[in-house]
Scaffold this motif. Structure first.
Motif, short mmCIF file in Angstrom:
data_model
loop_
_atom_site.label_atom_id
_atom_site.label_comp_id
_atom_site.label_asym_id
_atom_site.label_seq_id
_atom_site.Cartn_x
_atom_site.Cartn_y
_atom_site.Cartn_z
N UNK A 96 0.86 -1.18 0.00
CA UNK A 96 0.00 0.00 0.00
C UNK A 96 0.89 1.23 0.00
N UNK A 97 0.56 2.19 -0.87
CA UNK A 97 1.27 3.46 -0.87
C UNK A 97 0.30 4.57 -0.52
N UNK A 98 0.84 5.65 0.06
CA UNK A 98 0.03 6.83 0.37
C UNK A 98 0.65 8.03 -0.32
N UNK A 99 -0.20 8.84 -0.95
CA UNK A 99 0.28 10.03 -1.64
C UNK A 99 0.37 11.18 -0.63
N UNK A 100 1.60 11.68 -0.45
CA UNK A 100 1.85 12.81 0.44
C UNK A 100 2.72 13.81 -0.33
N UNK A 101 2.19 14.99 -0.58
CA UNK A 101 2.91 16.06 -1.29
C UNK A 101 3.52 15.56 -2.59
N UNK A 102 2.70 14.96 -3.45
CA UNK A 102 3.13 14.48 -4.77
C UNK A 102 4.15 13.34 -4.73
N UNK A 103 4.35 12.73 -3.58
CA UNK A 103 5.22 11.56 -3.44
C UNK A 103 4.40 10.37 -2.98
N UNK A 104 4.69 9.19 -3.55
CA UNK A 104 4.03 7.96 -3.10
C UNK A 104 4.97 7.23 -2.17
N UNK A 105 4.58 7.10 -0.91
CA UNK A 105 5.38 6.43 0.10
C UNK A 105 4.74 5.09 0.46
N UNK A 106 5.52 4.03 0.52
CA UNK A 106 5.01 2.72 0.92
C UNK A 106 4.73 2.75 2.41
N UNK A 107 3.47 2.47 2.79
CA UNK A 107 3.07 2.54 4.19
C UNK A 107 2.70 1.18 4.77
N UNK A 108 2.61 0.15 3.91
CA UNK A 108 2.28 -1.17 4.43
C UNK A 108 2.49 -2.25 3.39
N UNK A 109 2.73 -3.46 3.87
CA UNK A 109 2.91 -4.63 3.00
C UNK A 109 2.07 -5.78 3.55
N UNK A 110 1.58 -6.61 2.65
CA UNK A 110 0.78 -7.76 3.07
C UNK A 110 -0.56 -7.32 3.61
N UNK A 111 -1.44 -8.25 3.85
CA UNK A 111 -2.74 -7.93 4.43
C UNK A 111 -3.88 -8.15 3.46
N UNK A 112 -5.03 -7.50 3.74
CA UNK A 112 -6.22 -7.69 2.92
C UNK A 112 -7.16 -6.50 3.03
N UNK A 113 -8.03 -6.38 2.03
CA UNK A 113 -9.13 -5.41 2.08
C UNK A 113 -10.34 -6.11 2.66
N UNK A 114 -11.06 -5.45 3.54
CA UNK A 114 -12.17 -6.08 4.24
C UNK A 114 -13.37 -5.14 4.30
N UNK A 115 -14.56 -5.71 4.18
CA UNK A 115 -15.81 -4.98 4.40
C UNK A 115 -16.49 -5.64 5.59
N UNK A 116 -16.57 -4.91 6.71
CA UNK A 116 -17.14 -5.48 7.93
C UNK A 116 -18.05 -4.46 8.59
N UNK A 117 -19.28 -4.84 8.86
CA UNK A 117 -20.28 -3.99 9.52
C UNK A 117 -20.42 -2.64 8.82
N UNK A 118 -20.36 -2.65 7.49
CA UNK A 118 -20.54 -1.42 6.72
C UNK A 118 -19.30 -0.56 6.64
N UNK A 119 -18.19 -0.99 7.25
CA UNK A 119 -16.94 -0.25 7.19
C UNK A 119 -15.98 -0.91 6.21
N UNK A 120 -15.29 -0.09 5.43
CA UNK A 120 -14.24 -0.59 4.54
C UNK A 120 -12.92 -0.45 5.27
#
Length: 110
Positions: free
Chosen positions: A35-59
């Motif tokens: 996962x990368x996050x865009x901060x001031x026109x730069x993409x920084x890697x903020x996490x590796x591995x894991x999953x996307x989840x939809x639980x109780x209406x929350x993403x």
């Protein structure tokens, strides 16, 4: 989506709460490579591995280290990358109350 919608190819209006919820359901359970996050026109890697989840209406974006993002699915914009390798998730995070733009890249099993 209802059976009627699938037969006649009726999709909810883009940007509506129903459209956002369907996008979250479509990506539920996808395995994350990183996962990368865009901060001031730069993409920084903020996490590796894991999953996307939809639980109780929350993403939720869960990585191997921590939980990056939690927000109502109806308030989260999810759009596919043109390459098909991942999605862009935009919205106000309920963990810290700030607006974030995350790019999530998926693992492909061949």
């Amino acid at each position: 989506m209802s059976i009627f919608g699938k037969i006649f190819n009726k999709r909810p209006k883009e940007g509506s709460a129903q459209f956002r919820l369907e996008a979250a359901k479509e990506n539920h359970g996808r395995v994350i490579r990183y996962v990368t996050e865009r901060i001031d026109e730069n993409d920084n890697v903020v996490g590796r591995g894991g999953a996307l989840t939809l639980k109780d209406g929350n993403f939720i974006i869960d990585t191997s280290a921590d939980r990056l993002y939690v927000a109502p699915a109806t308030e989260t914009d999810i759009s596919k990358l043109m390459s098909g390798d991942g999605v862009v998730v935009k919205g106000k995070n309920t963990i810290d109350g700030k607006y974030h733009i995350y790019t999530v890249y998926f693992v492909y099993y061949r």
